[in-house]
Structures are given as C-alpha cells and as structure tokens.
Design a protein around this motif. Structure first.
Motif, PDB file in Angstrom:
ATOM      1  N   LYS A  22      34.533  33.075  41.906  1.00  0.00           N
ATOM      2  CA  LYS A  22      35.081  32.515  43.143  1.00  0.00           C
ATOM      3  C   LYS A  22      33.971  32.299  44.171  1.00  0.00           C
ATOM      4  O   LYS A  22      33.890  31.230  44.801  1.00  0.00           O
ATOM      5  CB  LYS A  22      36.147  33.448  43.714  1.00  0.00           C
ATOM      6  CG  LYS A  22      36.750  32.958  45.023  1.00  0.00           C
ATOM      7  CD  LYS A  22      37.751  33.967  45.580  1.00  0.00           C
ATOM      8  CE  LYS A  22      38.265  33.545  46.950  1.00  0.00           C
ATOM      9  NZ  LYS A  22      39.181  34.544  47.544  1.00  0.00           N
ATOM     10  N   VAL A  79      39.591  27.659  42.265  1.00  0.00           N
ATOM     11  CA  VAL A  79      39.544  28.885  43.060  1.00  0.00           C
ATOM     12  C   VAL A  79      40.908  29.573  43.050  1.00  0.00           C
ATOM     13  O   VAL A  79      41.009  30.794  42.901  1.00  0.00           O
ATOM     14  CB  VAL A  79      39.102  28.578  44.506  1.00  0.00           C
ATOM     15  CG1 VAL A  79      39.351  29.781  45.421  1.00  0.00           C
ATOM     16  CG2 VAL A  79      37.622  28.209  44.542  1.00  0.00           C
ATOM     17  N   GLN A 102      41.833  33.257  41.679  1.00  0.00           N
ATOM     18  CA  GLN A 102      42.562  34.254  42.468  1.00  0.00           C
ATOM     19  C   GLN A 102      43.791  34.752  41.717  1.00  0.00           C
ATOM     20  O   GLN A 102      44.126  35.943  41.759  1.00  0.00           O
ATOM     21  CB  GLN A 102      42.980  33.649  43.809  1.00  0.00           C
ATOM     22  CG  GLN A 102      41.813  33.386  44.747  1.00  0.00           C
ATOM     23  CD  GLN A 102      42.222  32.632  46.007  1.00  0.00           C
ATOM     24  OE1 GLN A 102      43.200  31.890  46.019  1.00  0.00           O
ATOM     25  NE2 GLN A 102      41.468  32.813  47.079  1.00  0.00           N
TER      26      GLN A 102
END
Length: 354
Positions: free
Chosen positions: A36, A292, A296
C-alpha cells in the motif's frame, strides 16, 4: 522492497490451514502495509504531482521512447493485473496466505510499472500538443531519490516494529539488501550531481552528504549482521538505534538533492495537452485506487479470524475492489487509445489514495 519473507517456498502456504496460521496472517498484514505504501507513494509522485516530467529508469533513460510504446506496455500490464487479482482471490479462498502475500508483492510491482508507463505516456502525449514545451532535465530526478528514501524508511520501519522472534535470517537478508541497493542508487545519483554541478558549495555538499549516509549505513548494516548472528533484544535495539541515524542522513541528502535548483524545469503544457494528460492520469489513478482498496481489504481479512462476524463483509469488499480494478483498467486503456477521457473525471483531489 523487502517484504518479510517474500521468497519463502510456496510449499509453506500449500500446507496451511483453511484460515491460515497466525504467522501467515501477520506476514500478509505486513506485506499489505508495504505494498500500500509503495503504490501510494508512486501515485502521489507521478499522478498527483503538479509538475509534468518524463519518467526515467534507474539507468537514467526514459521508460519508453514513444507514446505508442507506453500505451502497448500499459495495456499488457492491465492484462497481467487482471490475472493477478483473480489469482489473489483464488489463493485467499483456499486459505493460502503465503501465496496471497507473494502475489500481492507481484501486484504492487506491476502497479508501479503501470503507473510509471502511464505517467510517461501522459507526458509524451501532452508535450506533443501545439503550444507545449518539454521538460528541461536537472541534476537530480526527484522521483528516483524520493522513492529511494521511502524504501530505506520502510525497511528500517520493518526492523523497528518486528518482534525479535519474527526477525528471521531471510527477512534480515532482504531488508539489508534492499537498503544497500537504495543507498547505492542515492550515492550514484549524488556523485553524478556533484560532478556536473557548477556551484562550489553544491559540489562539496553532495560529497559530504554521501559520506554521512555511507557512514550511517555501514554502522547500521553492521548491527543487522550482529542481530542475525547473535539474536537478542540488545542487538535488535542497536538496529533500531542506528536506523534512526541512517534515516536522518538519507532524509538530509534527499532534502538537499531535491532543492529546486537541482531539478531542472518542468514541462509547460498547453490547455489541450492538459486535457490529454488528465485523461491518462485519471485512468491510471482509478487503477491504483482500486488496488489500494484491494490491499486494504486483504489486510482486514488477515487481521480477523474466519469466525469474525465482519468476515463476510470484508470478503464482499474484496470482490468489489477486484471489480473496480477491472473497471479502472478498462478506463485507462480507453484513455490511452483515444487520448481523451471516456467519462467525466472527478476533481483530482478526490483520487487521493492517502
């Protein structure tokens, strides 16, 4: 980027339990943070920057010579990305957390490459429009040195937060190799800048900055070697202590190297050029943002037991993120083929992945 055992054999993951062992989940969570951070940094530097510049390789040459080369490379990367996102979901469904982490590392590298090619394509398309002027290169490439600083900070950060039992010889090797590689890159860039600079102070300061970084790096890597051969809280604490000095030295060098007088002049882009640029960068940002979110989502799954009441929701978010990756790839491909946006893009600030 060191990842906490990215080169471990696939057999470890194959032998995992359906829910993945605690160690495998912790490793995946760490990999998610690494990936990330890498994708966000590259997006911030190349897609959200107010300056228009070409993207150069570590050898100092452009990532591609023509817009068509960039376009074809990006389209190929989007196809690879689709395969990887599908594989990540499949491995996760089988409880193979080690393989998920390995594929995620591949995905992050792929997204970085895709972002670099997209940003360079946007630059080439923009400067080709009437009224635009190309970039004037400087002594230092801000993108390269900033990425090196991030890599060093990330590796030192892993050492600071990783418990002693998890500091395996393999992890320590990966971290030390990654730091050494980036210190060498910074040394090469700074040495060349020193040679080419006409300013007496700058010539000497680049040399002194490299000397400071090199000394700090040698002291820090000696501590890493010691904790590898004599693991204890004492030797680990030494790593933490000397990593702070290294990070500070690297930060000082990069801060000096990225002063405006060393960066050259950004391209001056016409209104039409900005339209093309926005379309391509917006498409690339859609891909990065979705990746991203996928990362997550994987982190949420890794940090909660399968019995968690939220697990169904986490997995649904993962599926939605994977669909968003596919949609982003389509948007980017269309923008590159048409040199215009296939949809009205939201304001740049809404794309931020921070």
């Amino acid at each position: 980027m060191a990842s906490g055992g990215s080169d471990k054999s696939a057999s470890e993951g194959s032998a995992s339990t359906p829910g993945g062992s605690l160690q495998q989940r912790k490793r995946l969570s760490s990999v998610c943070d690494t990936c990330k951070g890498k994708m966000q940094l590259v997006a911030d530097l190349l897609l959200l920057s107010s300056e228009t510049r070409p993207v150069m390789t570590s050898e100092g040459v452009a990532v591609a010579d023509t817009f068509d080369q960039c376009r074809d490379t990006v389209i190929a990367r989007t196809k690879e990305l689709s395969i990887l996102t599908h594989d990540i979901q499949s491995q996760l469904n089988m409880g193979r957390f080690t393989e998920v982490g390995d594929r995620l590392l591949e995905m992050a590298d792929l997204v970085v490459s895709l972002t670099e090619c997209s940003a360079h394509a946007a630059y080439l398309a923009a400067v080709e429009t009437a009224g635009s002027q190309p970039c004037l290169p400087g002594l230092v490439d801000r993108y390269k040195v900033t990425r090196c600083r991030h890599e060093v900070e990330q590796s030192c950060g892993v050492l600071r937060v990783t418990p002693l039992p998890d500091l395996t010889p393999q992890l320590l090797l990966e971290l030390s190799q990654n730091i050494s590689t980036n210190l060498k890159t910074l040394t090469d860039i700074s040495s060349l800048a020193s040679e080419r600079s006409r300013d007496r102070f700058a010539k000497e300061q680049f040399k002194l900055s490299v000397k400071s970084m090199s000394t700090s790096g040698t002291a820090f890597l000696a501590c890493v070697k010691e904790v590898k051969t004599q693991p204890s809280e004492l030797t680990r604490n030494r790593c933490v202590l000397f990593s702070a000095a290294l990070v500070q030295a690297v930060s000082a060098l990069v801060g000096f190297a990225t002063e405006p007088q060393f960066l050259g002049r950004a391209a001056n882009i016409s209104t039409d050029g900005k339209g093309v640029q926005t379309a391509v960068l917006g498409g690339a940002m859609s891909v990065v943002s979705a990746c991203v979110l996928l990362t997550q989502g994987l982190r949420d799954v890794a940090q909660h037991p399968e019995s968690s009441s939220k697990m169904a929701d986490y997995r649904e978010r993962l599926r939605n993120s994977a669909c968003a990756v596919s949609d982003g790839c389509t948007l980017l491909t269309q923008a590159l083929r048409e040199r215009s946006s296939p949809r009205t893009l939201p304001p740049v600030n809404s794309h931020s992945v921070n």
